[in-house]
Design a protein around this motif. Structure first.
Motif, PDB file in Angstrom:
ATOM      1  N   VAL A  54       0.843  -1.205   0.000  1.00  0.00           N
ATOM      2  CA  VAL A  54       0.000   0.000   0.000  1.00  0.00           C
ATOM      3  C   VAL A  54       0.875   1.251   0.000  1.00  0.00           C
ATOM      4  N   GLY A  55       1.965   1.231   0.766  1.00  0.00           N
ATOM      5  CA  GLY A  55       2.875   2.373   0.792  1.00  0.00           C
ATOM      6  C   GLY A  55       3.559   2.611  -0.537  1.00  0.00           C
ATOM      7  N   ILE A  56       3.975   1.538  -1.198  1.00  0.00           N
ATOM      8  CA  ILE A  56       4.612   1.678  -2.506  1.00  0.00           C
ATOM      9  C   ILE A  56       3.626   2.222  -3.529  1.00  0.00           C
ATOM     10  N   LEU A  57       2.409   1.708  -3.526  1.00  0.00           N
ATOM     11  CA  LEU A  57       1.395   2.187  -4.480  1.00  0.00           C
ATOM     12  C   LEU A  57       1.035   3.646  -4.230  1.00  0.00           C
ATOM     13  N   SER A  58       0.883   4.041  -2.964  1.00  0.00           N
ATOM     14  CA  SER A  58       0.547   5.444  -2.692  1.00  0.00           C
ATOM     15  C   SER A  58       1.712   6.364  -3.037  1.00  0.00           C
ATOM     16  N   ALA A  59       2.951   5.898  -2.874  1.00  0.00           N
ATOM     17  CA  ALA A  59       4.102   6.713  -3.277  1.00  0.00           C
ATOM     18  C   ALA A  59       4.137   6.900  -4.789  1.00  0.00           C
ATOM     19  N   ILE A  60       3.845   5.848  -5.526  1.00  0.00           N
ATOM     20  CA  ILE A  60       3.847   5.946  -6.989  1.00  0.00           C
ATOM     21  C   ILE A  60       2.726   6.861  -7.470  1.00  0.00           C
ATOM     22  N   PHE A  61       1.531   6.742  -6.889  1.00  0.00           N
ATOM     23  CA  PHE A  61       0.427   7.616  -7.297  1.00  0.00           C
ATOM     24  C   PHE A  61       0.714   9.071  -6.934  1.00  0.00           C
ATOM     25  N   SER A  62       1.327   9.281  -5.777  1.00  0.00           N
ATOM     26  CA  SER A  62       1.690  10.640  -5.380  1.00  0.00           C
ATOM     27  C   SER A  62       2.716  11.222  -6.339  1.00  0.00           C
ATOM     28  N   TRP A  63       3.672  10.418  -6.747  1.00  0.00           N
ATOM     29  CA  TRP A  63       4.693  10.895  -7.680  1.00  0.00           C
ATOM     30  C   TRP A  63       4.093  11.182  -9.057  1.00  0.00           C
ATOM     31  N   LEU A  64       3.185  10.326  -9.512  1.00  0.00           N
ATOM     32  CA  LEU A  64       2.563  10.545 -10.816  1.00  0.00           C
ATOM     33  C   LEU A  64       1.751  11.833 -10.856  1.00  0.00           C
ATOM     34  N   MET A  65       1.196  12.213  -9.712  1.00  0.00           N
ATOM     35  CA  MET A  65       0.371  13.415  -9.677  1.00  0.00           C
ATOM     36  C   MET A  65       1.180  14.692  -9.448  1.00  0.00           C
ATOM     37  N   SER A  66       2.369  14.570  -8.813  1.00  0.00           N
ATOM     38  CA  SER A  66       3.089  15.797  -8.469  1.00  0.00           C
ATOM     39  C   SER A  66       4.491  15.888  -9.044  1.00  0.00           C
ATOM     40  N   LYS A  67       5.094  14.764  -9.402  1.00  0.00           N
ATOM     41  CA  LYS A  67       6.459  14.708  -9.935  1.00  0.00           C
ATOM     42  C   LYS A  67       7.514  15.174  -8.922  1.00  0.00           C
ATOM     43  N   ARG A  68       7.216  15.000  -7.614  1.00  0.00           N
ATOM     44  CA  ARG A  68       8.219  15.303  -6.585  1.00  0.00           C
ATOM     45  C   ARG A  68       9.028  14.042  -6.352  1.00  0.00           C
ATOM     46  N   HIS A  69      10.316  14.115  -6.647  1.00  0.00           N
ATOM     47  CA  HIS A  69      11.160  12.930  -6.613  1.00  0.00           C
ATOM     48  C   HIS A  69      11.620  12.550  -5.207  1.00  0.00           C
ATOM     49  N   ILE A  70      11.813  13.504  -4.328  1.00  0.00           N
ATOM     50  CA  ILE A  70      12.376  13.202  -3.016  1.00  0.00           C
ATOM     51  C   ILE A  70      11.407  12.353  -2.188  1.00  0.00           C
TER      52      ILE A  70
END
Length: 98
Positions: A54-70
């Motif tokens: 769940v953490g990996i999926l939410s990190a990927i979705f968050s990155w896809l929406m914002s493009k924040r790499h850190i």
């Protein structure tokens, strides 16, 4: 729109980012709470793997929406570490079975 919940993109990204970090913290807390000779290790392995995925999926979705790499890097490293640890724990349990 009256009575409806309107979430802006920025707020959704922040919620997903915090969720991805919270799953790592929750996994660590769960690991230290669920210890001892009477602990059900397979239940712990299941919970840790679900939280990590769940953490990996939410990190990927968050990155896809914002493009924040850190945030993506921190969340993927933390949740990936928990997932690898869970795999090694499952492997050790399989080896120790008679």
């Amino acid at each position: 729109m009256r009575g409806g919940v309107v979430l802006h993109k920025r707020k959704v990204v922040d919620i997903l980012g915090v969720t991805s970090i919270l799953t790592v913290i929750t996994s660590i807390i769960f690991f230290y709470i669920q210890r001892g000779p009477n602990a059900d290790i397979y239940f712990g392995i299941t919970i840790l793997s679900i939280l990590s995925i769940v953490g990996i999926l939410s990190a990927i979705f968050s990155w896809l929406m914002s493009k924040r790499h850190i945030l993506l890097i921190i969340a993927l490293l933390g949740n990936g570490f928990v997932l690898v640890f869970t795999f090694f724990l499952l492997l050790a349990m399989g080896i120790s079975e008679p």
